[in-house]
Scaffold this active site. Structure first.
Site, PDB file in Angstrom:
ATOM      1  N   LYS A   1      13.592 -32.066  -1.051  1.00  0.00           N
ATOM      2  CA  LYS A   1      13.303 -30.678  -1.447  1.00  0.00           C
ATOM      3  C   LYS A   1      11.862 -30.587  -1.908  1.00  0.00           C
ATOM      4  O   LYS A   1      11.454 -31.251  -2.865  1.00  0.00           O
ATOM      5  CB  LYS A   1      14.237 -30.224  -2.568  1.00  0.00           C
ATOM      6  CG  LYS A   1      13.981 -28.793  -3.042  1.00  0.00           C
ATOM      7  CD  LYS A   1      14.900 -28.432  -4.206  1.00  0.00           C
ATOM      8  CE  LYS A   1      14.590 -27.034  -4.738  1.00  0.00           C
ATOM      9  NZ  LYS A   1      15.403 -26.693  -5.939  1.00  0.00           N
TER      10      LYS A   1
ATOM     11  N   SER B   1      15.819 -17.113  -9.825  1.00  0.00           N
ATOM     12  CA  SER B   1      15.489 -18.385 -10.480  1.00  0.00           C
ATOM     13  C   SER B   1      14.072 -18.832 -10.155  1.00  0.00           C
ATOM     14  O   SER B   1      13.579 -19.807 -10.717  1.00  0.00           O
ATOM     15  CB  SER B   1      16.480 -19.475 -10.060  1.00  0.00           C
ATOM     16  OG  SER B   1      16.441 -19.668  -8.658  1.00  0.00           O
TER      17      SER B   1
ATOM     18  N   SER C   1      11.426  -0.975   7.214  1.00  0.00           N
ATOM     19  CA  SER C   1      11.460  -1.496   8.579  1.00  0.00           C
ATOM     20  C   SER C   1      12.368  -2.720   8.751  1.00  0.00           C
ATOM     21  O   SER C   1      13.092  -2.812   9.744  1.00  0.00           O
ATOM     22  CB  SER C   1      10.047  -1.817   9.061  1.00  0.00           C
ATOM     23  OG  SER C   1       9.295  -0.624   9.232  1.00  0.00           O
TER      24      SER C   1
ATOM     25  N   LYS D   1      -4.241  -0.925  11.267  1.00  0.00           N
ATOM     26  CA  LYS D   1      -3.996  -0.389  12.606  1.00  0.00           C
ATOM     27  C   LYS D   1      -5.240  -0.400  13.489  1.00  0.00           C
ATOM     28  O   LYS D   1      -5.127  -0.431  14.714  1.00  0.00           O
ATOM     29  CB  LYS D   1      -3.412   1.019  12.511  1.00  0.00           C
ATOM     30  CG  LYS D   1      -2.051   1.035  11.826  1.00  0.00           C
ATOM     31  CD  LYS D   1      -1.419   2.408  11.808  1.00  0.00           C
ATOM     32  CE  LYS D   1      -0.064   2.347  11.114  1.00  0.00           C
ATOM     33  NZ  LYS D   1       0.674   3.618  11.181  1.00  0.00           N
TER      34      LYS D   1
ATOM     35  N   ARG E   1     -16.469   8.248   7.428  1.00  0.00           N
ATOM     36  CA  ARG E   1     -15.314   7.879   8.252  1.00  0.00           C
ATOM     37  C   ARG E   1     -14.687   9.120   8.893  1.00  0.00           C
ATOM     38  O   ARG E   1     -14.250   9.081  10.046  1.00  0.00           O
ATOM     39  CB  ARG E   1     -14.265   7.141   7.416  1.00  0.00           C
ATOM     40  CG  ARG E   1     -14.725   5.771   6.927  1.00  0.00           C
ATOM     41  CD  ARG E   1     -13.534   4.908   6.555  1.00  0.00           C
ATOM     42  NE  ARG E   1     -12.756   4.561   7.749  1.00  0.00           N
ATOM     43  CZ  ARG E   1     -11.514   4.099   7.696  1.00  0.00           C
ATOM     44  NH1 ARG E   1     -10.912   3.944   6.527  1.00  0.00           N
ATOM     45  NH2 ARG E   1     -10.865   3.799   8.802  1.00  0.00           N
TER      46      ARG E   1
ATOM     47  N   TYR F   1       7.220   8.308   4.063  1.00  0.00           N
ATOM     48  CA  TYR F   1       8.663   8.503   4.221  1.00  0.00           C
ATOM     49  C   TYR F   1       9.485   7.875   3.102  1.00  0.00           C
ATOM     50  O   TYR F   1      10.725   7.932   3.112  1.00  0.00           O
ATOM     51  CB  TYR F   1       9.142   7.974   5.583  1.00  0.00           C
ATOM     52  CG  TYR F   1       9.040   6.483   5.766  1.00  0.00           C
ATOM     53  CD1 TYR F   1      10.082   5.647   5.378  1.00  0.00           C
ATOM     54  CD2 TYR F   1       7.909   5.902   6.333  1.00  0.00           C
ATOM     55  CE1 TYR F   1      10.005   4.278   5.546  1.00  0.00           C
ATOM     56  CE2 TYR F   1       7.823   4.536   6.511  1.00  0.00           C
ATOM     57  CZ  TYR F   1       8.867   3.729   6.120  1.00  0.00           C
ATOM     58  OH  TYR F   1       8.778   2.367   6.275  1.00  0.00           O
TER      59      TYR F   1
END
Length: 408
Positions: free
Chosen positions: A51, A110, A148, A195, A292, A354
Site C-alpha cells: 500500500k 479518513s 457531468s 475551451k 477581449r 446550470y
C-alpha cells in the site's frame, strides 16, 4: 524495511491472513523512479499486499501512482490524496489496483479527496470498471460542482457501454494534456476556462469548431489515436434560445435581425456569438476586459462594449441577453452579472450557468415578466450531442433527455 521483514517473518498469522505493508507520504508524490525503488523494498519484506499513499500537488502526480500499479509484482493499493488525486481512486480498477477506499458518508472521510461509498457505487459504478473500460472526463477548474460525471456515467449504463467518466481538476491544460496523452483516454468535456487553449492542443479541429475558435469536446479517433476537437455548445445554446423565442419559422430564426448581448468573451461566449451571427442576429459583446470583447467582436462581425456601457445600454425591443460567465454559479448563487433594474430592456434572458438551474439572474428576469432560458437546457442538448461523439455512434436522444431530467 529490515525491521518490517523481520516482523513479518516472526508473525504467527493464520493461513488465510494477509499482511499489508504500507507507506504514506503526506507532503508530495515522489517521482516514478523513487516510488519504484520504494515498492521494491516493500516487496522484499515478504508482504502479501503493498500500500502506497502519496499527496497530489498536481493532477499529473497521479501518473506516477498509475505507473506503480503497472509495474508492481504484488497486489498493490496505490492512491494519491487530495482533490487533485481523486482520479487515482476512481481509476484504480482500470490500472489493476487491489482496492480503493470510500467513506461511509460525506464529512466522514479518513483522508483528503476520498469519495463516499455511495458515489463510488452509484455515480462511478466502480464494481463494473475493468482494464478494458474506456475513460472519459471533464477538464476544468470548477469540476467539483459539475454534474457531468453523474450524467455521462448514467448514459453509459443506459446504453450498455463500457465507459467511465471522471472529473479532471486541472490548473495547466497544456501540461495535463501532454502528460496524459500516452494513457489513451478516449474523450474529454472541456470546461471553464480551457475551451480556447484546448483547440490549440488538438491534432485536428472540426471546421465548425475552428470557425468558432473554441472546443468543448475532444475525442480520440479510434482509427489513428488523434485527438479531434468539436463544439456542441453553439447549437445547444442558440437552439435553446431560439426555442425560447418560439422556434424557427419557415427556416427563419427568431434571432434574425435581433440584438444579442453576450456577457463574457470566453469559449461559451464565442459559441453563442458565432451562432447568433450565423442566424442573422447582431452580436454585442461585453466583457470586463474590453480588449477581449473587442477581439471576439471582430472575429464574429459584432460590436464590443465595456461593462459600464452595458449597464447603461437601452437595447432595441426584442433584444436577447446571454450570460456566459460563471457569475451566479454554486456556491455563489447570490451573485448576478446584471443589475435587475436594467433587465427590463430585454425580451429574453439566457444564463449558461446550470447549477443552480434557476440563477439569481433568471429569477429577477422572471420577476419582470421576461422569458428566460436556463443553462440546464443548453447542458442537456450539448451533453447528448457530446455523448454521441464519445461513443462514435447515434444515441437515443429522447431516452437520454429523460435520463437527465430524472437524475438532475
Amino acid at each position: 524495511m529490515q525491521k518490517a521483514s523481520e516482523l513479518i517473518s516472526a508473525l504467527q498469522k493464520p493461513s488465510r491472513a494477509k499482511v499489508i505493508v504500507s507507506h504514506h507520504n503526506f507532503d508530495c508524490t515522489p517521482s516514478s523512479e523513487e516510488l519504484g525503488c520504494l515498492v521494491s523494498k516493500m516487496q522484499s519484506t515478504g508482504a502479501d499486499i503493498i500500500k502506497v499513499v502519496t499527496t497530489a500537488r498536481s493532477i499529473t502526480d497521479v501518473i506516477h501512482v498509475f505507473q506503480v500499479l503497472g509495474r508492481s509484482q504484488a497486489p498493490t493499493i496505490a492512491l494519491a490524496m487530495g482533490q487533485q488525486g481523486l482520479i487515482s481512486r476512481l481509476l484504480t480498477p482500470k490500472f489493476g489496483g487491489f482496492l480503493t477506499f470510500g467513506s461511509m458518508a460525506s464529512g466522514r472521510e479518513s483522508a483528503p479527496g476520498q469519495p463516499t461509498i455511495e458515489e463510488l457505487q452509484d455515480i462511478y459504478r466502480l464494481p463494473r470498471v475493468g482494464r478494458e473500460t474506456e475513460v472519459f472526463g471533464i477538464i476544468g477548474q470548477l469540476v467539483g460542482y459539475s454534474k457531468s460525471p453523474l450524467i455521462h456515467n448514467r448514459f453509459f449504463q443506459e446504453i450498455g457501454y463500457d465507459g467511465l467518466y471522471v472529473p479532471f481538476l486541472v490548473h495547466n491544460f497544456k501540461v495535463f494534456f501532454g502528460a496524459f496523452h500516452p494513457l489513451n483516454f478516449t474523450g474529454f468535456s472541456i470546461s471553464i476556462p480551457y475551451k480556447e487553449v484546448a483547440l490549440e492542443c488538438c491534432d485536428e479541429v472540426e471546421s465548425f469548431a475552428k470557425a468558432i475558435g473554441a472546443v468543448n469536446t475532444v475525442v480520440r479517433r479510434r482509427s489513428d489515436g488523434k485527438f479531434i476537437g468539436y463544439n456542441t455548445d453553439c447549437e445547444a445554446a442558440v437552439g435553446a434560445i431560439e426555442d425560447g423565442l418560439g422556434g424557427v419559422n419557415d427556416g427563419v430564426s427568431p434571432l434574425f435581425n435581433k440584438l444579442v448581448v453576450v456577457i463574457g468573451a470566453g469559449g461559451a461566449a464565442k459559441a453563442i456569438a458565432f451562432g447568433a451571427k450565423q442566424r442573422g442576429a447582431h452580436p454585442l459583446i461585453a466583457n470586463r476586459h474590453y480588449d477581449r470583447a473587442q477581439k471576439l467582436a471582430e472575429a464574429v462581425g459584432g460590436t464590443a462594449i465595456t461593462l459600464d456601457q452595458l449597464y447603461e445600454l437601452q437595447p432595441s425591443p426584442g433584444s436577447v441577453l446571454a450570460n456566459t460567465t460563471p457569475i451566479g454559479m454554486f456556491p455563489n448563487e447570490n451573485e448576478t452579472p446584471m443589475p435587475k433594474s436594467v433587465l427590463k430592456h430585454y425580451s429574453l434572458v439566457f444564463d449558461v450557468v446550470y447549477t443552480p438551474k434557476v440563477t439569481r439572474l433568471l429569477t429577477e428576469a422572471e420577476e419582470l415578466g421576461l422569458c428566460v432560458v436556463s443553462g440546464f437546457e443548453m447542458f442537456i442538448r450539448q451533453a447528448i450531442e457530446q455523448f454521441s461523439l464519445f461513443v462514435a455512434k447515434p444515441v437515443p436522444k429522447q431516452q437520454l433527455r429523460e435520463v437527465m431530467l430524472n437524475v438532475m
